[in-house]
Design a protein around this motif. Structure first.
Motif, PDB file in Angstrom:
ATOM      1  N   ALA A 265      -9.051  -1.394  -3.199  1.00 33.53           N
ATOM      2  CA  ALA A 265      -7.595  -1.500  -3.134  1.00 33.53           C
ATOM      3  C   ALA A 265      -7.167  -2.156  -1.831  1.00 33.53           C
ATOM      4  O   ALA A 265      -7.913  -2.202  -0.851  1.00 33.53           O
ATOM      5  CB  ALA A 265      -6.945  -0.118  -3.253  1.00 33.53           C
TER       6      ALA A 265
ATOM      7  N   GLN B 225      -3.634  -2.013   0.815  1.00 31.24           N
ATOM      8  CA  GLN B 225      -2.520  -1.122   1.106  1.00 31.24           C
ATOM      9  C   GLN B 225      -1.592  -1.769   2.122  1.00 31.24           C
ATOM     10  O   GLN B 225      -2.034  -2.276   3.143  1.00 31.24           O
ATOM     11  CB  GLN B 225      -3.027   0.215   1.653  1.00 31.24           C
TER      12      GLN B 225
ATOM     13  N   ILE C  29      -3.125   5.631  -4.449  1.00 29.83           N
ATOM     14  CA  ILE C  29      -2.853   4.916  -5.697  1.00 29.83           C
ATOM     15  C   ILE C  29      -2.368   5.871  -6.777  1.00 29.83           C
ATOM     16  O   ILE C  29      -1.380   5.611  -7.472  1.00 29.83           O
ATOM     17  CB  ILE C  29      -4.110   4.164  -6.159  1.00 29.83           C
TER      18      ILE C  29
ATOM     19  N   TYR D  21      -1.977   4.529 -14.066  1.00 24.90           N
ATOM     20  CA  TYR D  21      -3.274   3.915 -14.327  1.00 24.90           C
ATOM     21  C   TYR D  21      -3.104   2.862 -15.416  1.00 24.90           C
ATOM     22  O   TYR D  21      -2.426   3.102 -16.431  1.00 24.90           O
ATOM     23  CB  TYR D  21      -4.283   4.973 -14.771  1.00 24.90           C
TER      24      TYR D  21
ATOM     25  N   ASN E  50      -0.044   0.904  -2.421  1.00 20.95           N
ATOM     26  CA  ASN E  50      -1.438   0.617  -2.744  1.00 20.95           C
ATOM     27  C   ASN E  50      -1.520  -0.211  -4.024  1.00 20.95           C
ATOM     28  O   ASN E  50      -0.834   0.081  -5.002  1.00 20.95           O
ATOM     29  CB  ASN E  50      -2.215   1.914  -2.952  1.00 20.95           C
ATOM     30  N   LYS E  51      -2.366  -1.215  -4.000  1.00 17.66           N
ATOM     31  CA  LYS E  51      -2.610  -1.996  -5.213  1.00 17.66           C
ATOM     32  C   LYS E  51      -4.104  -2.087  -5.457  1.00 17.66           C
ATOM     33  O   LYS E  51      -4.864  -2.456  -4.559  1.00 17.66           O
ATOM     34  CB  LYS E  51      -2.034  -3.411  -5.087  1.00 17.66           C
ATOM     35  N   GLN E  52      -4.509  -1.736  -6.667  1.00 19.35           N
ATOM     36  CA  GLN E  52      -5.916  -1.839  -7.015  1.00 19.35           C
ATOM     37  C   GLN E  52      -6.359  -3.287  -7.051  1.00 19.35           C
ATOM     38  O   GLN E  52      -5.615  -4.184  -7.465  1.00 19.35           O
ATOM     39  CB  GLN E  52      -6.181  -1.192  -8.376  1.00 19.35           C
TER      40      GLN E  52
ATOM     41  N   GLN F 187       1.406   4.981  -8.671  1.00 18.00           N
ATOM     42  CA  GLN F 187       1.423   4.035  -9.784  1.00 18.00           C
ATOM     43  C   GLN F 187       0.598   4.544 -10.951  1.00 18.00           C
ATOM     44  O   GLN F 187      -0.351   5.300 -10.791  1.00 18.00           O
ATOM     45  CB  GLN F 187       0.912   2.667  -9.333  1.00 18.00           C
TER      46      GLN F 187
END
Length: 596
Positions: free
Chosen positions: A485, A487, A148, A154, A500-502, A152
């Protein structure tokens, strides 16, 4: 007469002595001597990550021999507020400072506060640990990992801000700077758009040099030294990975970094800044063998050392890496966010005793759900009435079996448990999985929608996949879930993409909806959680025209081999595959279908 003259002279001598004492007391912290004579061999030699260089030359700083003033710094106005805070983070050094030769740090912190027993975050990995140091919380809250942070920014509106953002919000005119070897910190841990001067380089000594030059230039230009300066050094971690943590090579690199750090300290001394500076050296994790991420003492214990006007000489009490964030704000006289779970430890600042550790409770009320039956095919409430322009090619409701409502063949591997789902029943997957044979998207666009209910997962189990997930470079794709997350990975045997996405902070408290869109026409992948806005990543040029076919099967709850070691500890329901790329309007339609 002679007696009178003698007494007069004696009185004059006493007056002179008193005046001399008064003058001396007005300047109790003269600038200590610098070590710039040793700078070329100790700090400006470009070192490789593990090689031997002239930087091994012993360089000791005279700056620390005078130490910091121990005068009473409390007055009627309250605790002393520093003008500057410096944090130097030495990646992968753990508590191995204690074993390495560090003559400069020994002198710098001779009158400071030190611990080799501070505890880093779990897992003991860089992004999770540095994330805790900056954001004042454990990884379950900040949600960061190495993937992450490298891809990307924060979120600037996160309820867990970094200390940089807190400083900016409470001190609008503060000068903020970060110089890093590992640029993930500048990319994905420190927020963008808050006026932090960011720079990076792949050489530790160059990072130190950039920071020194920046501070000197800012002072010379009349802007003053940074209110908050962070520096990240990485070569000790590289030495640990390559040669082993705690080995001679690893300790030798820490010794080199000791010399480089001393030149930064000397710069602050030469500029007359030490009187108003809290100077900190710490690290993110240690290591065992040639790796880290586990929970052994060698991996978890780290050094934290501080020196400054209000620092108590001695050993710091119980401390976690996240507490560094509280220390920074305390030094600058700023308020700590209510969302942080960090605190100032005992034994660091004079007269400061650690309070109870703050607790932050996750609210999962928005994930509460009343189960209702799955809408029947042909009814007004069926999904086909909500999304009409996309071809629904597979729809598994998991109402007691693995039948595909669209007629596709399915098989079950292992044991599934049919329990309460989002609609009707859902399939609990940890001991089994479902296969859809012959699903092969090739180079076409496709979208997947599903519900998942988990209390948390270990490692990175696939939600669905057609590839061998033991190697992300291999052909095919996988959509997996990790701690905090999701992925998406695709590869062609040589190249790979990792998106990756939180996840929402409370994702593990109830049902969560996921939408994945692989849009080959647009050359991008999109992910939505809980019907929110898409987060997007472009498909790398090398993979834009690559077929995603690998194993002749799509497995739900497993990778393409059906043998991946990490089980999916979750209930899955309402699994849908659409031909083509779902749009934001389609996601809104899905939300309407599910009553959201």
């Amino acid at each position: 007469m002679m007696k009178k003259t003698f007494l007069t002279c004696l009185a004059l001598l006493l007056v002179v002595a008193m005046l001399a004492t008064s003058v001396a007391c007005t300047n109790p912290t003269q600038n200590p001597a610098s070590t710039t004579d040793g700078e070329t061999t100790a700090a400006d030699t470009d070192a490789s990550t593990t090689g031997d260089t002239d930087a091994d030359t012993d360089v000791t700083t005279d700056a620390a021999t005078d130490g910091e003033t121990t005068s009473d710094v409390e007055d009627e106005a309250g605790p002393y507020v520093y003008k500057h805070v410096v944090v130097v983070g030495v990646d992968g050094a753990g508590a191995f400072f204690k074993e390495a030769e560090t003559p400069n740090l020994d002198k710098i912190f001779a009158n400071g506060a030190v611990t080799y027993e501070a505890i880093t975050s779990t897992p003991s990995i860089s992004a999770q640990s540095w994330g805790s140091l900056f954001h004042g919380v454990t990884p379950e809250f900040h949600g960061l990992d190495n993937g992450i942070t490298g891809s990307q920014a924060y979120p600037a509106d996160s309820e867990f801000p970094s200390f940089f953002r807190v400083i900016r919000e409470q001190m609008p005119n503060a000068s903020l700077a970060s110089f890093c070897h590992w640029n993930n910190i500048n990319i994905g841990i420190i927020e963008d758009g808050i006026g932090v001067h960011k720079a990076s380089d792949s050489s530790d000594v160059k990072v130190i040099r950039m920071a020194r030059d920046y501070v000197e230039a800012e002072v010379e230009n009349g802007n003053g030294a940074p209110t908050m300066l962070f520096i990240h050094l990485d070569e000790a971690d590289a030495a640990g990975h390559n040669s082993g943590y705690g080995t001679a090579v690893h300790l030798k690199k820490i010794k080199q970094q000791d010399a480089w750090i001393s030149t930064l300290y000397d710069t602050y001394a030469d500029l007359g800044l030490l009187e108003d500076t809290l100077f900190i050296v710490t690290t993110d994790h240690g290591g065992s063998g040639t790796s880290h991420g586990g929970s052994t003492d060698a991996e978890m214990k780290i050094m934290f050392a501080a020196t400054g006007k209000t620092v108590e000489k001695g050993t710091i009490g119980e401390m976690g890496i996240r507490d560094t964030a509280s220390v920074v704000l305390h030094a600058l006289g700023l308020e700590q966010p209510a969302s942080w779970t960090s605190r100032v430890p005992s034994g660091l600042f004079k007269g400061v005793v650690a309070g109870d550790r703050p607790v932050y409770e996750i609210d999962g009320s928005d994930r509460e759900h009343v189960n209702v039956p799955t809408p029947e095919a042909g009814s007004a409430g069926h999904i086909s009435q909500f999304i009409t322009d996309k071809n629904l090619v597979s729809y598994l409701t998991f109402d007691g079996d693995v039948t595909d409502e669209m007629g596709a063949a399915t098989t079950q591997g292992g044991k599934l448990y049919f329990v309460e789902g989002y609609f009707g029943e859902g399939a609990r997957m940890e001991d089994g999985y479902v296969s859809i044979p012959d699903y092969a998207p090739g180079t076409s666009s496709f979208s997947v929608s599903l519900w998942i209910n988990t209390n948390g997962v270990a490692s990175d189990p696939p939600l669905f996949s057609n590839k061998n997930w033991n190697n992300g470079n291999l052909s095919g794709y996988v959509f997996c879930i990790k701690s905090g997350a999701v992925q998406f990975n695709m590869g062609d045997g040589e190249n790979r993409m990792d998106f990756n996405k939180q996840l929402p902070l409370n994702y593990a408290t109830g049902w969560m909806h996921l939408t994945l869109v692989v849009d080959r026409e647009a050359g991008e992948v999109r992910i939505s959680t809980d019907f929110g806005a898409f987060q997007t990543m472009a498909i790398p040029e090398a993979l834009k025209d690559v077929s995603l076919d690998a194993y002749d099967v799509l497995n739900i709850g497993q990778d393409g081999t059906g043998t991946y070691s990490a089980p999916l500890s979750a209930v899955v329901d309402e699994f849908m595959i659409f031909d083509g790329a779902l749009t934001a309007a389609d996601v809104e339609a899905l939300a309407s279908y599910y009553g959201k």
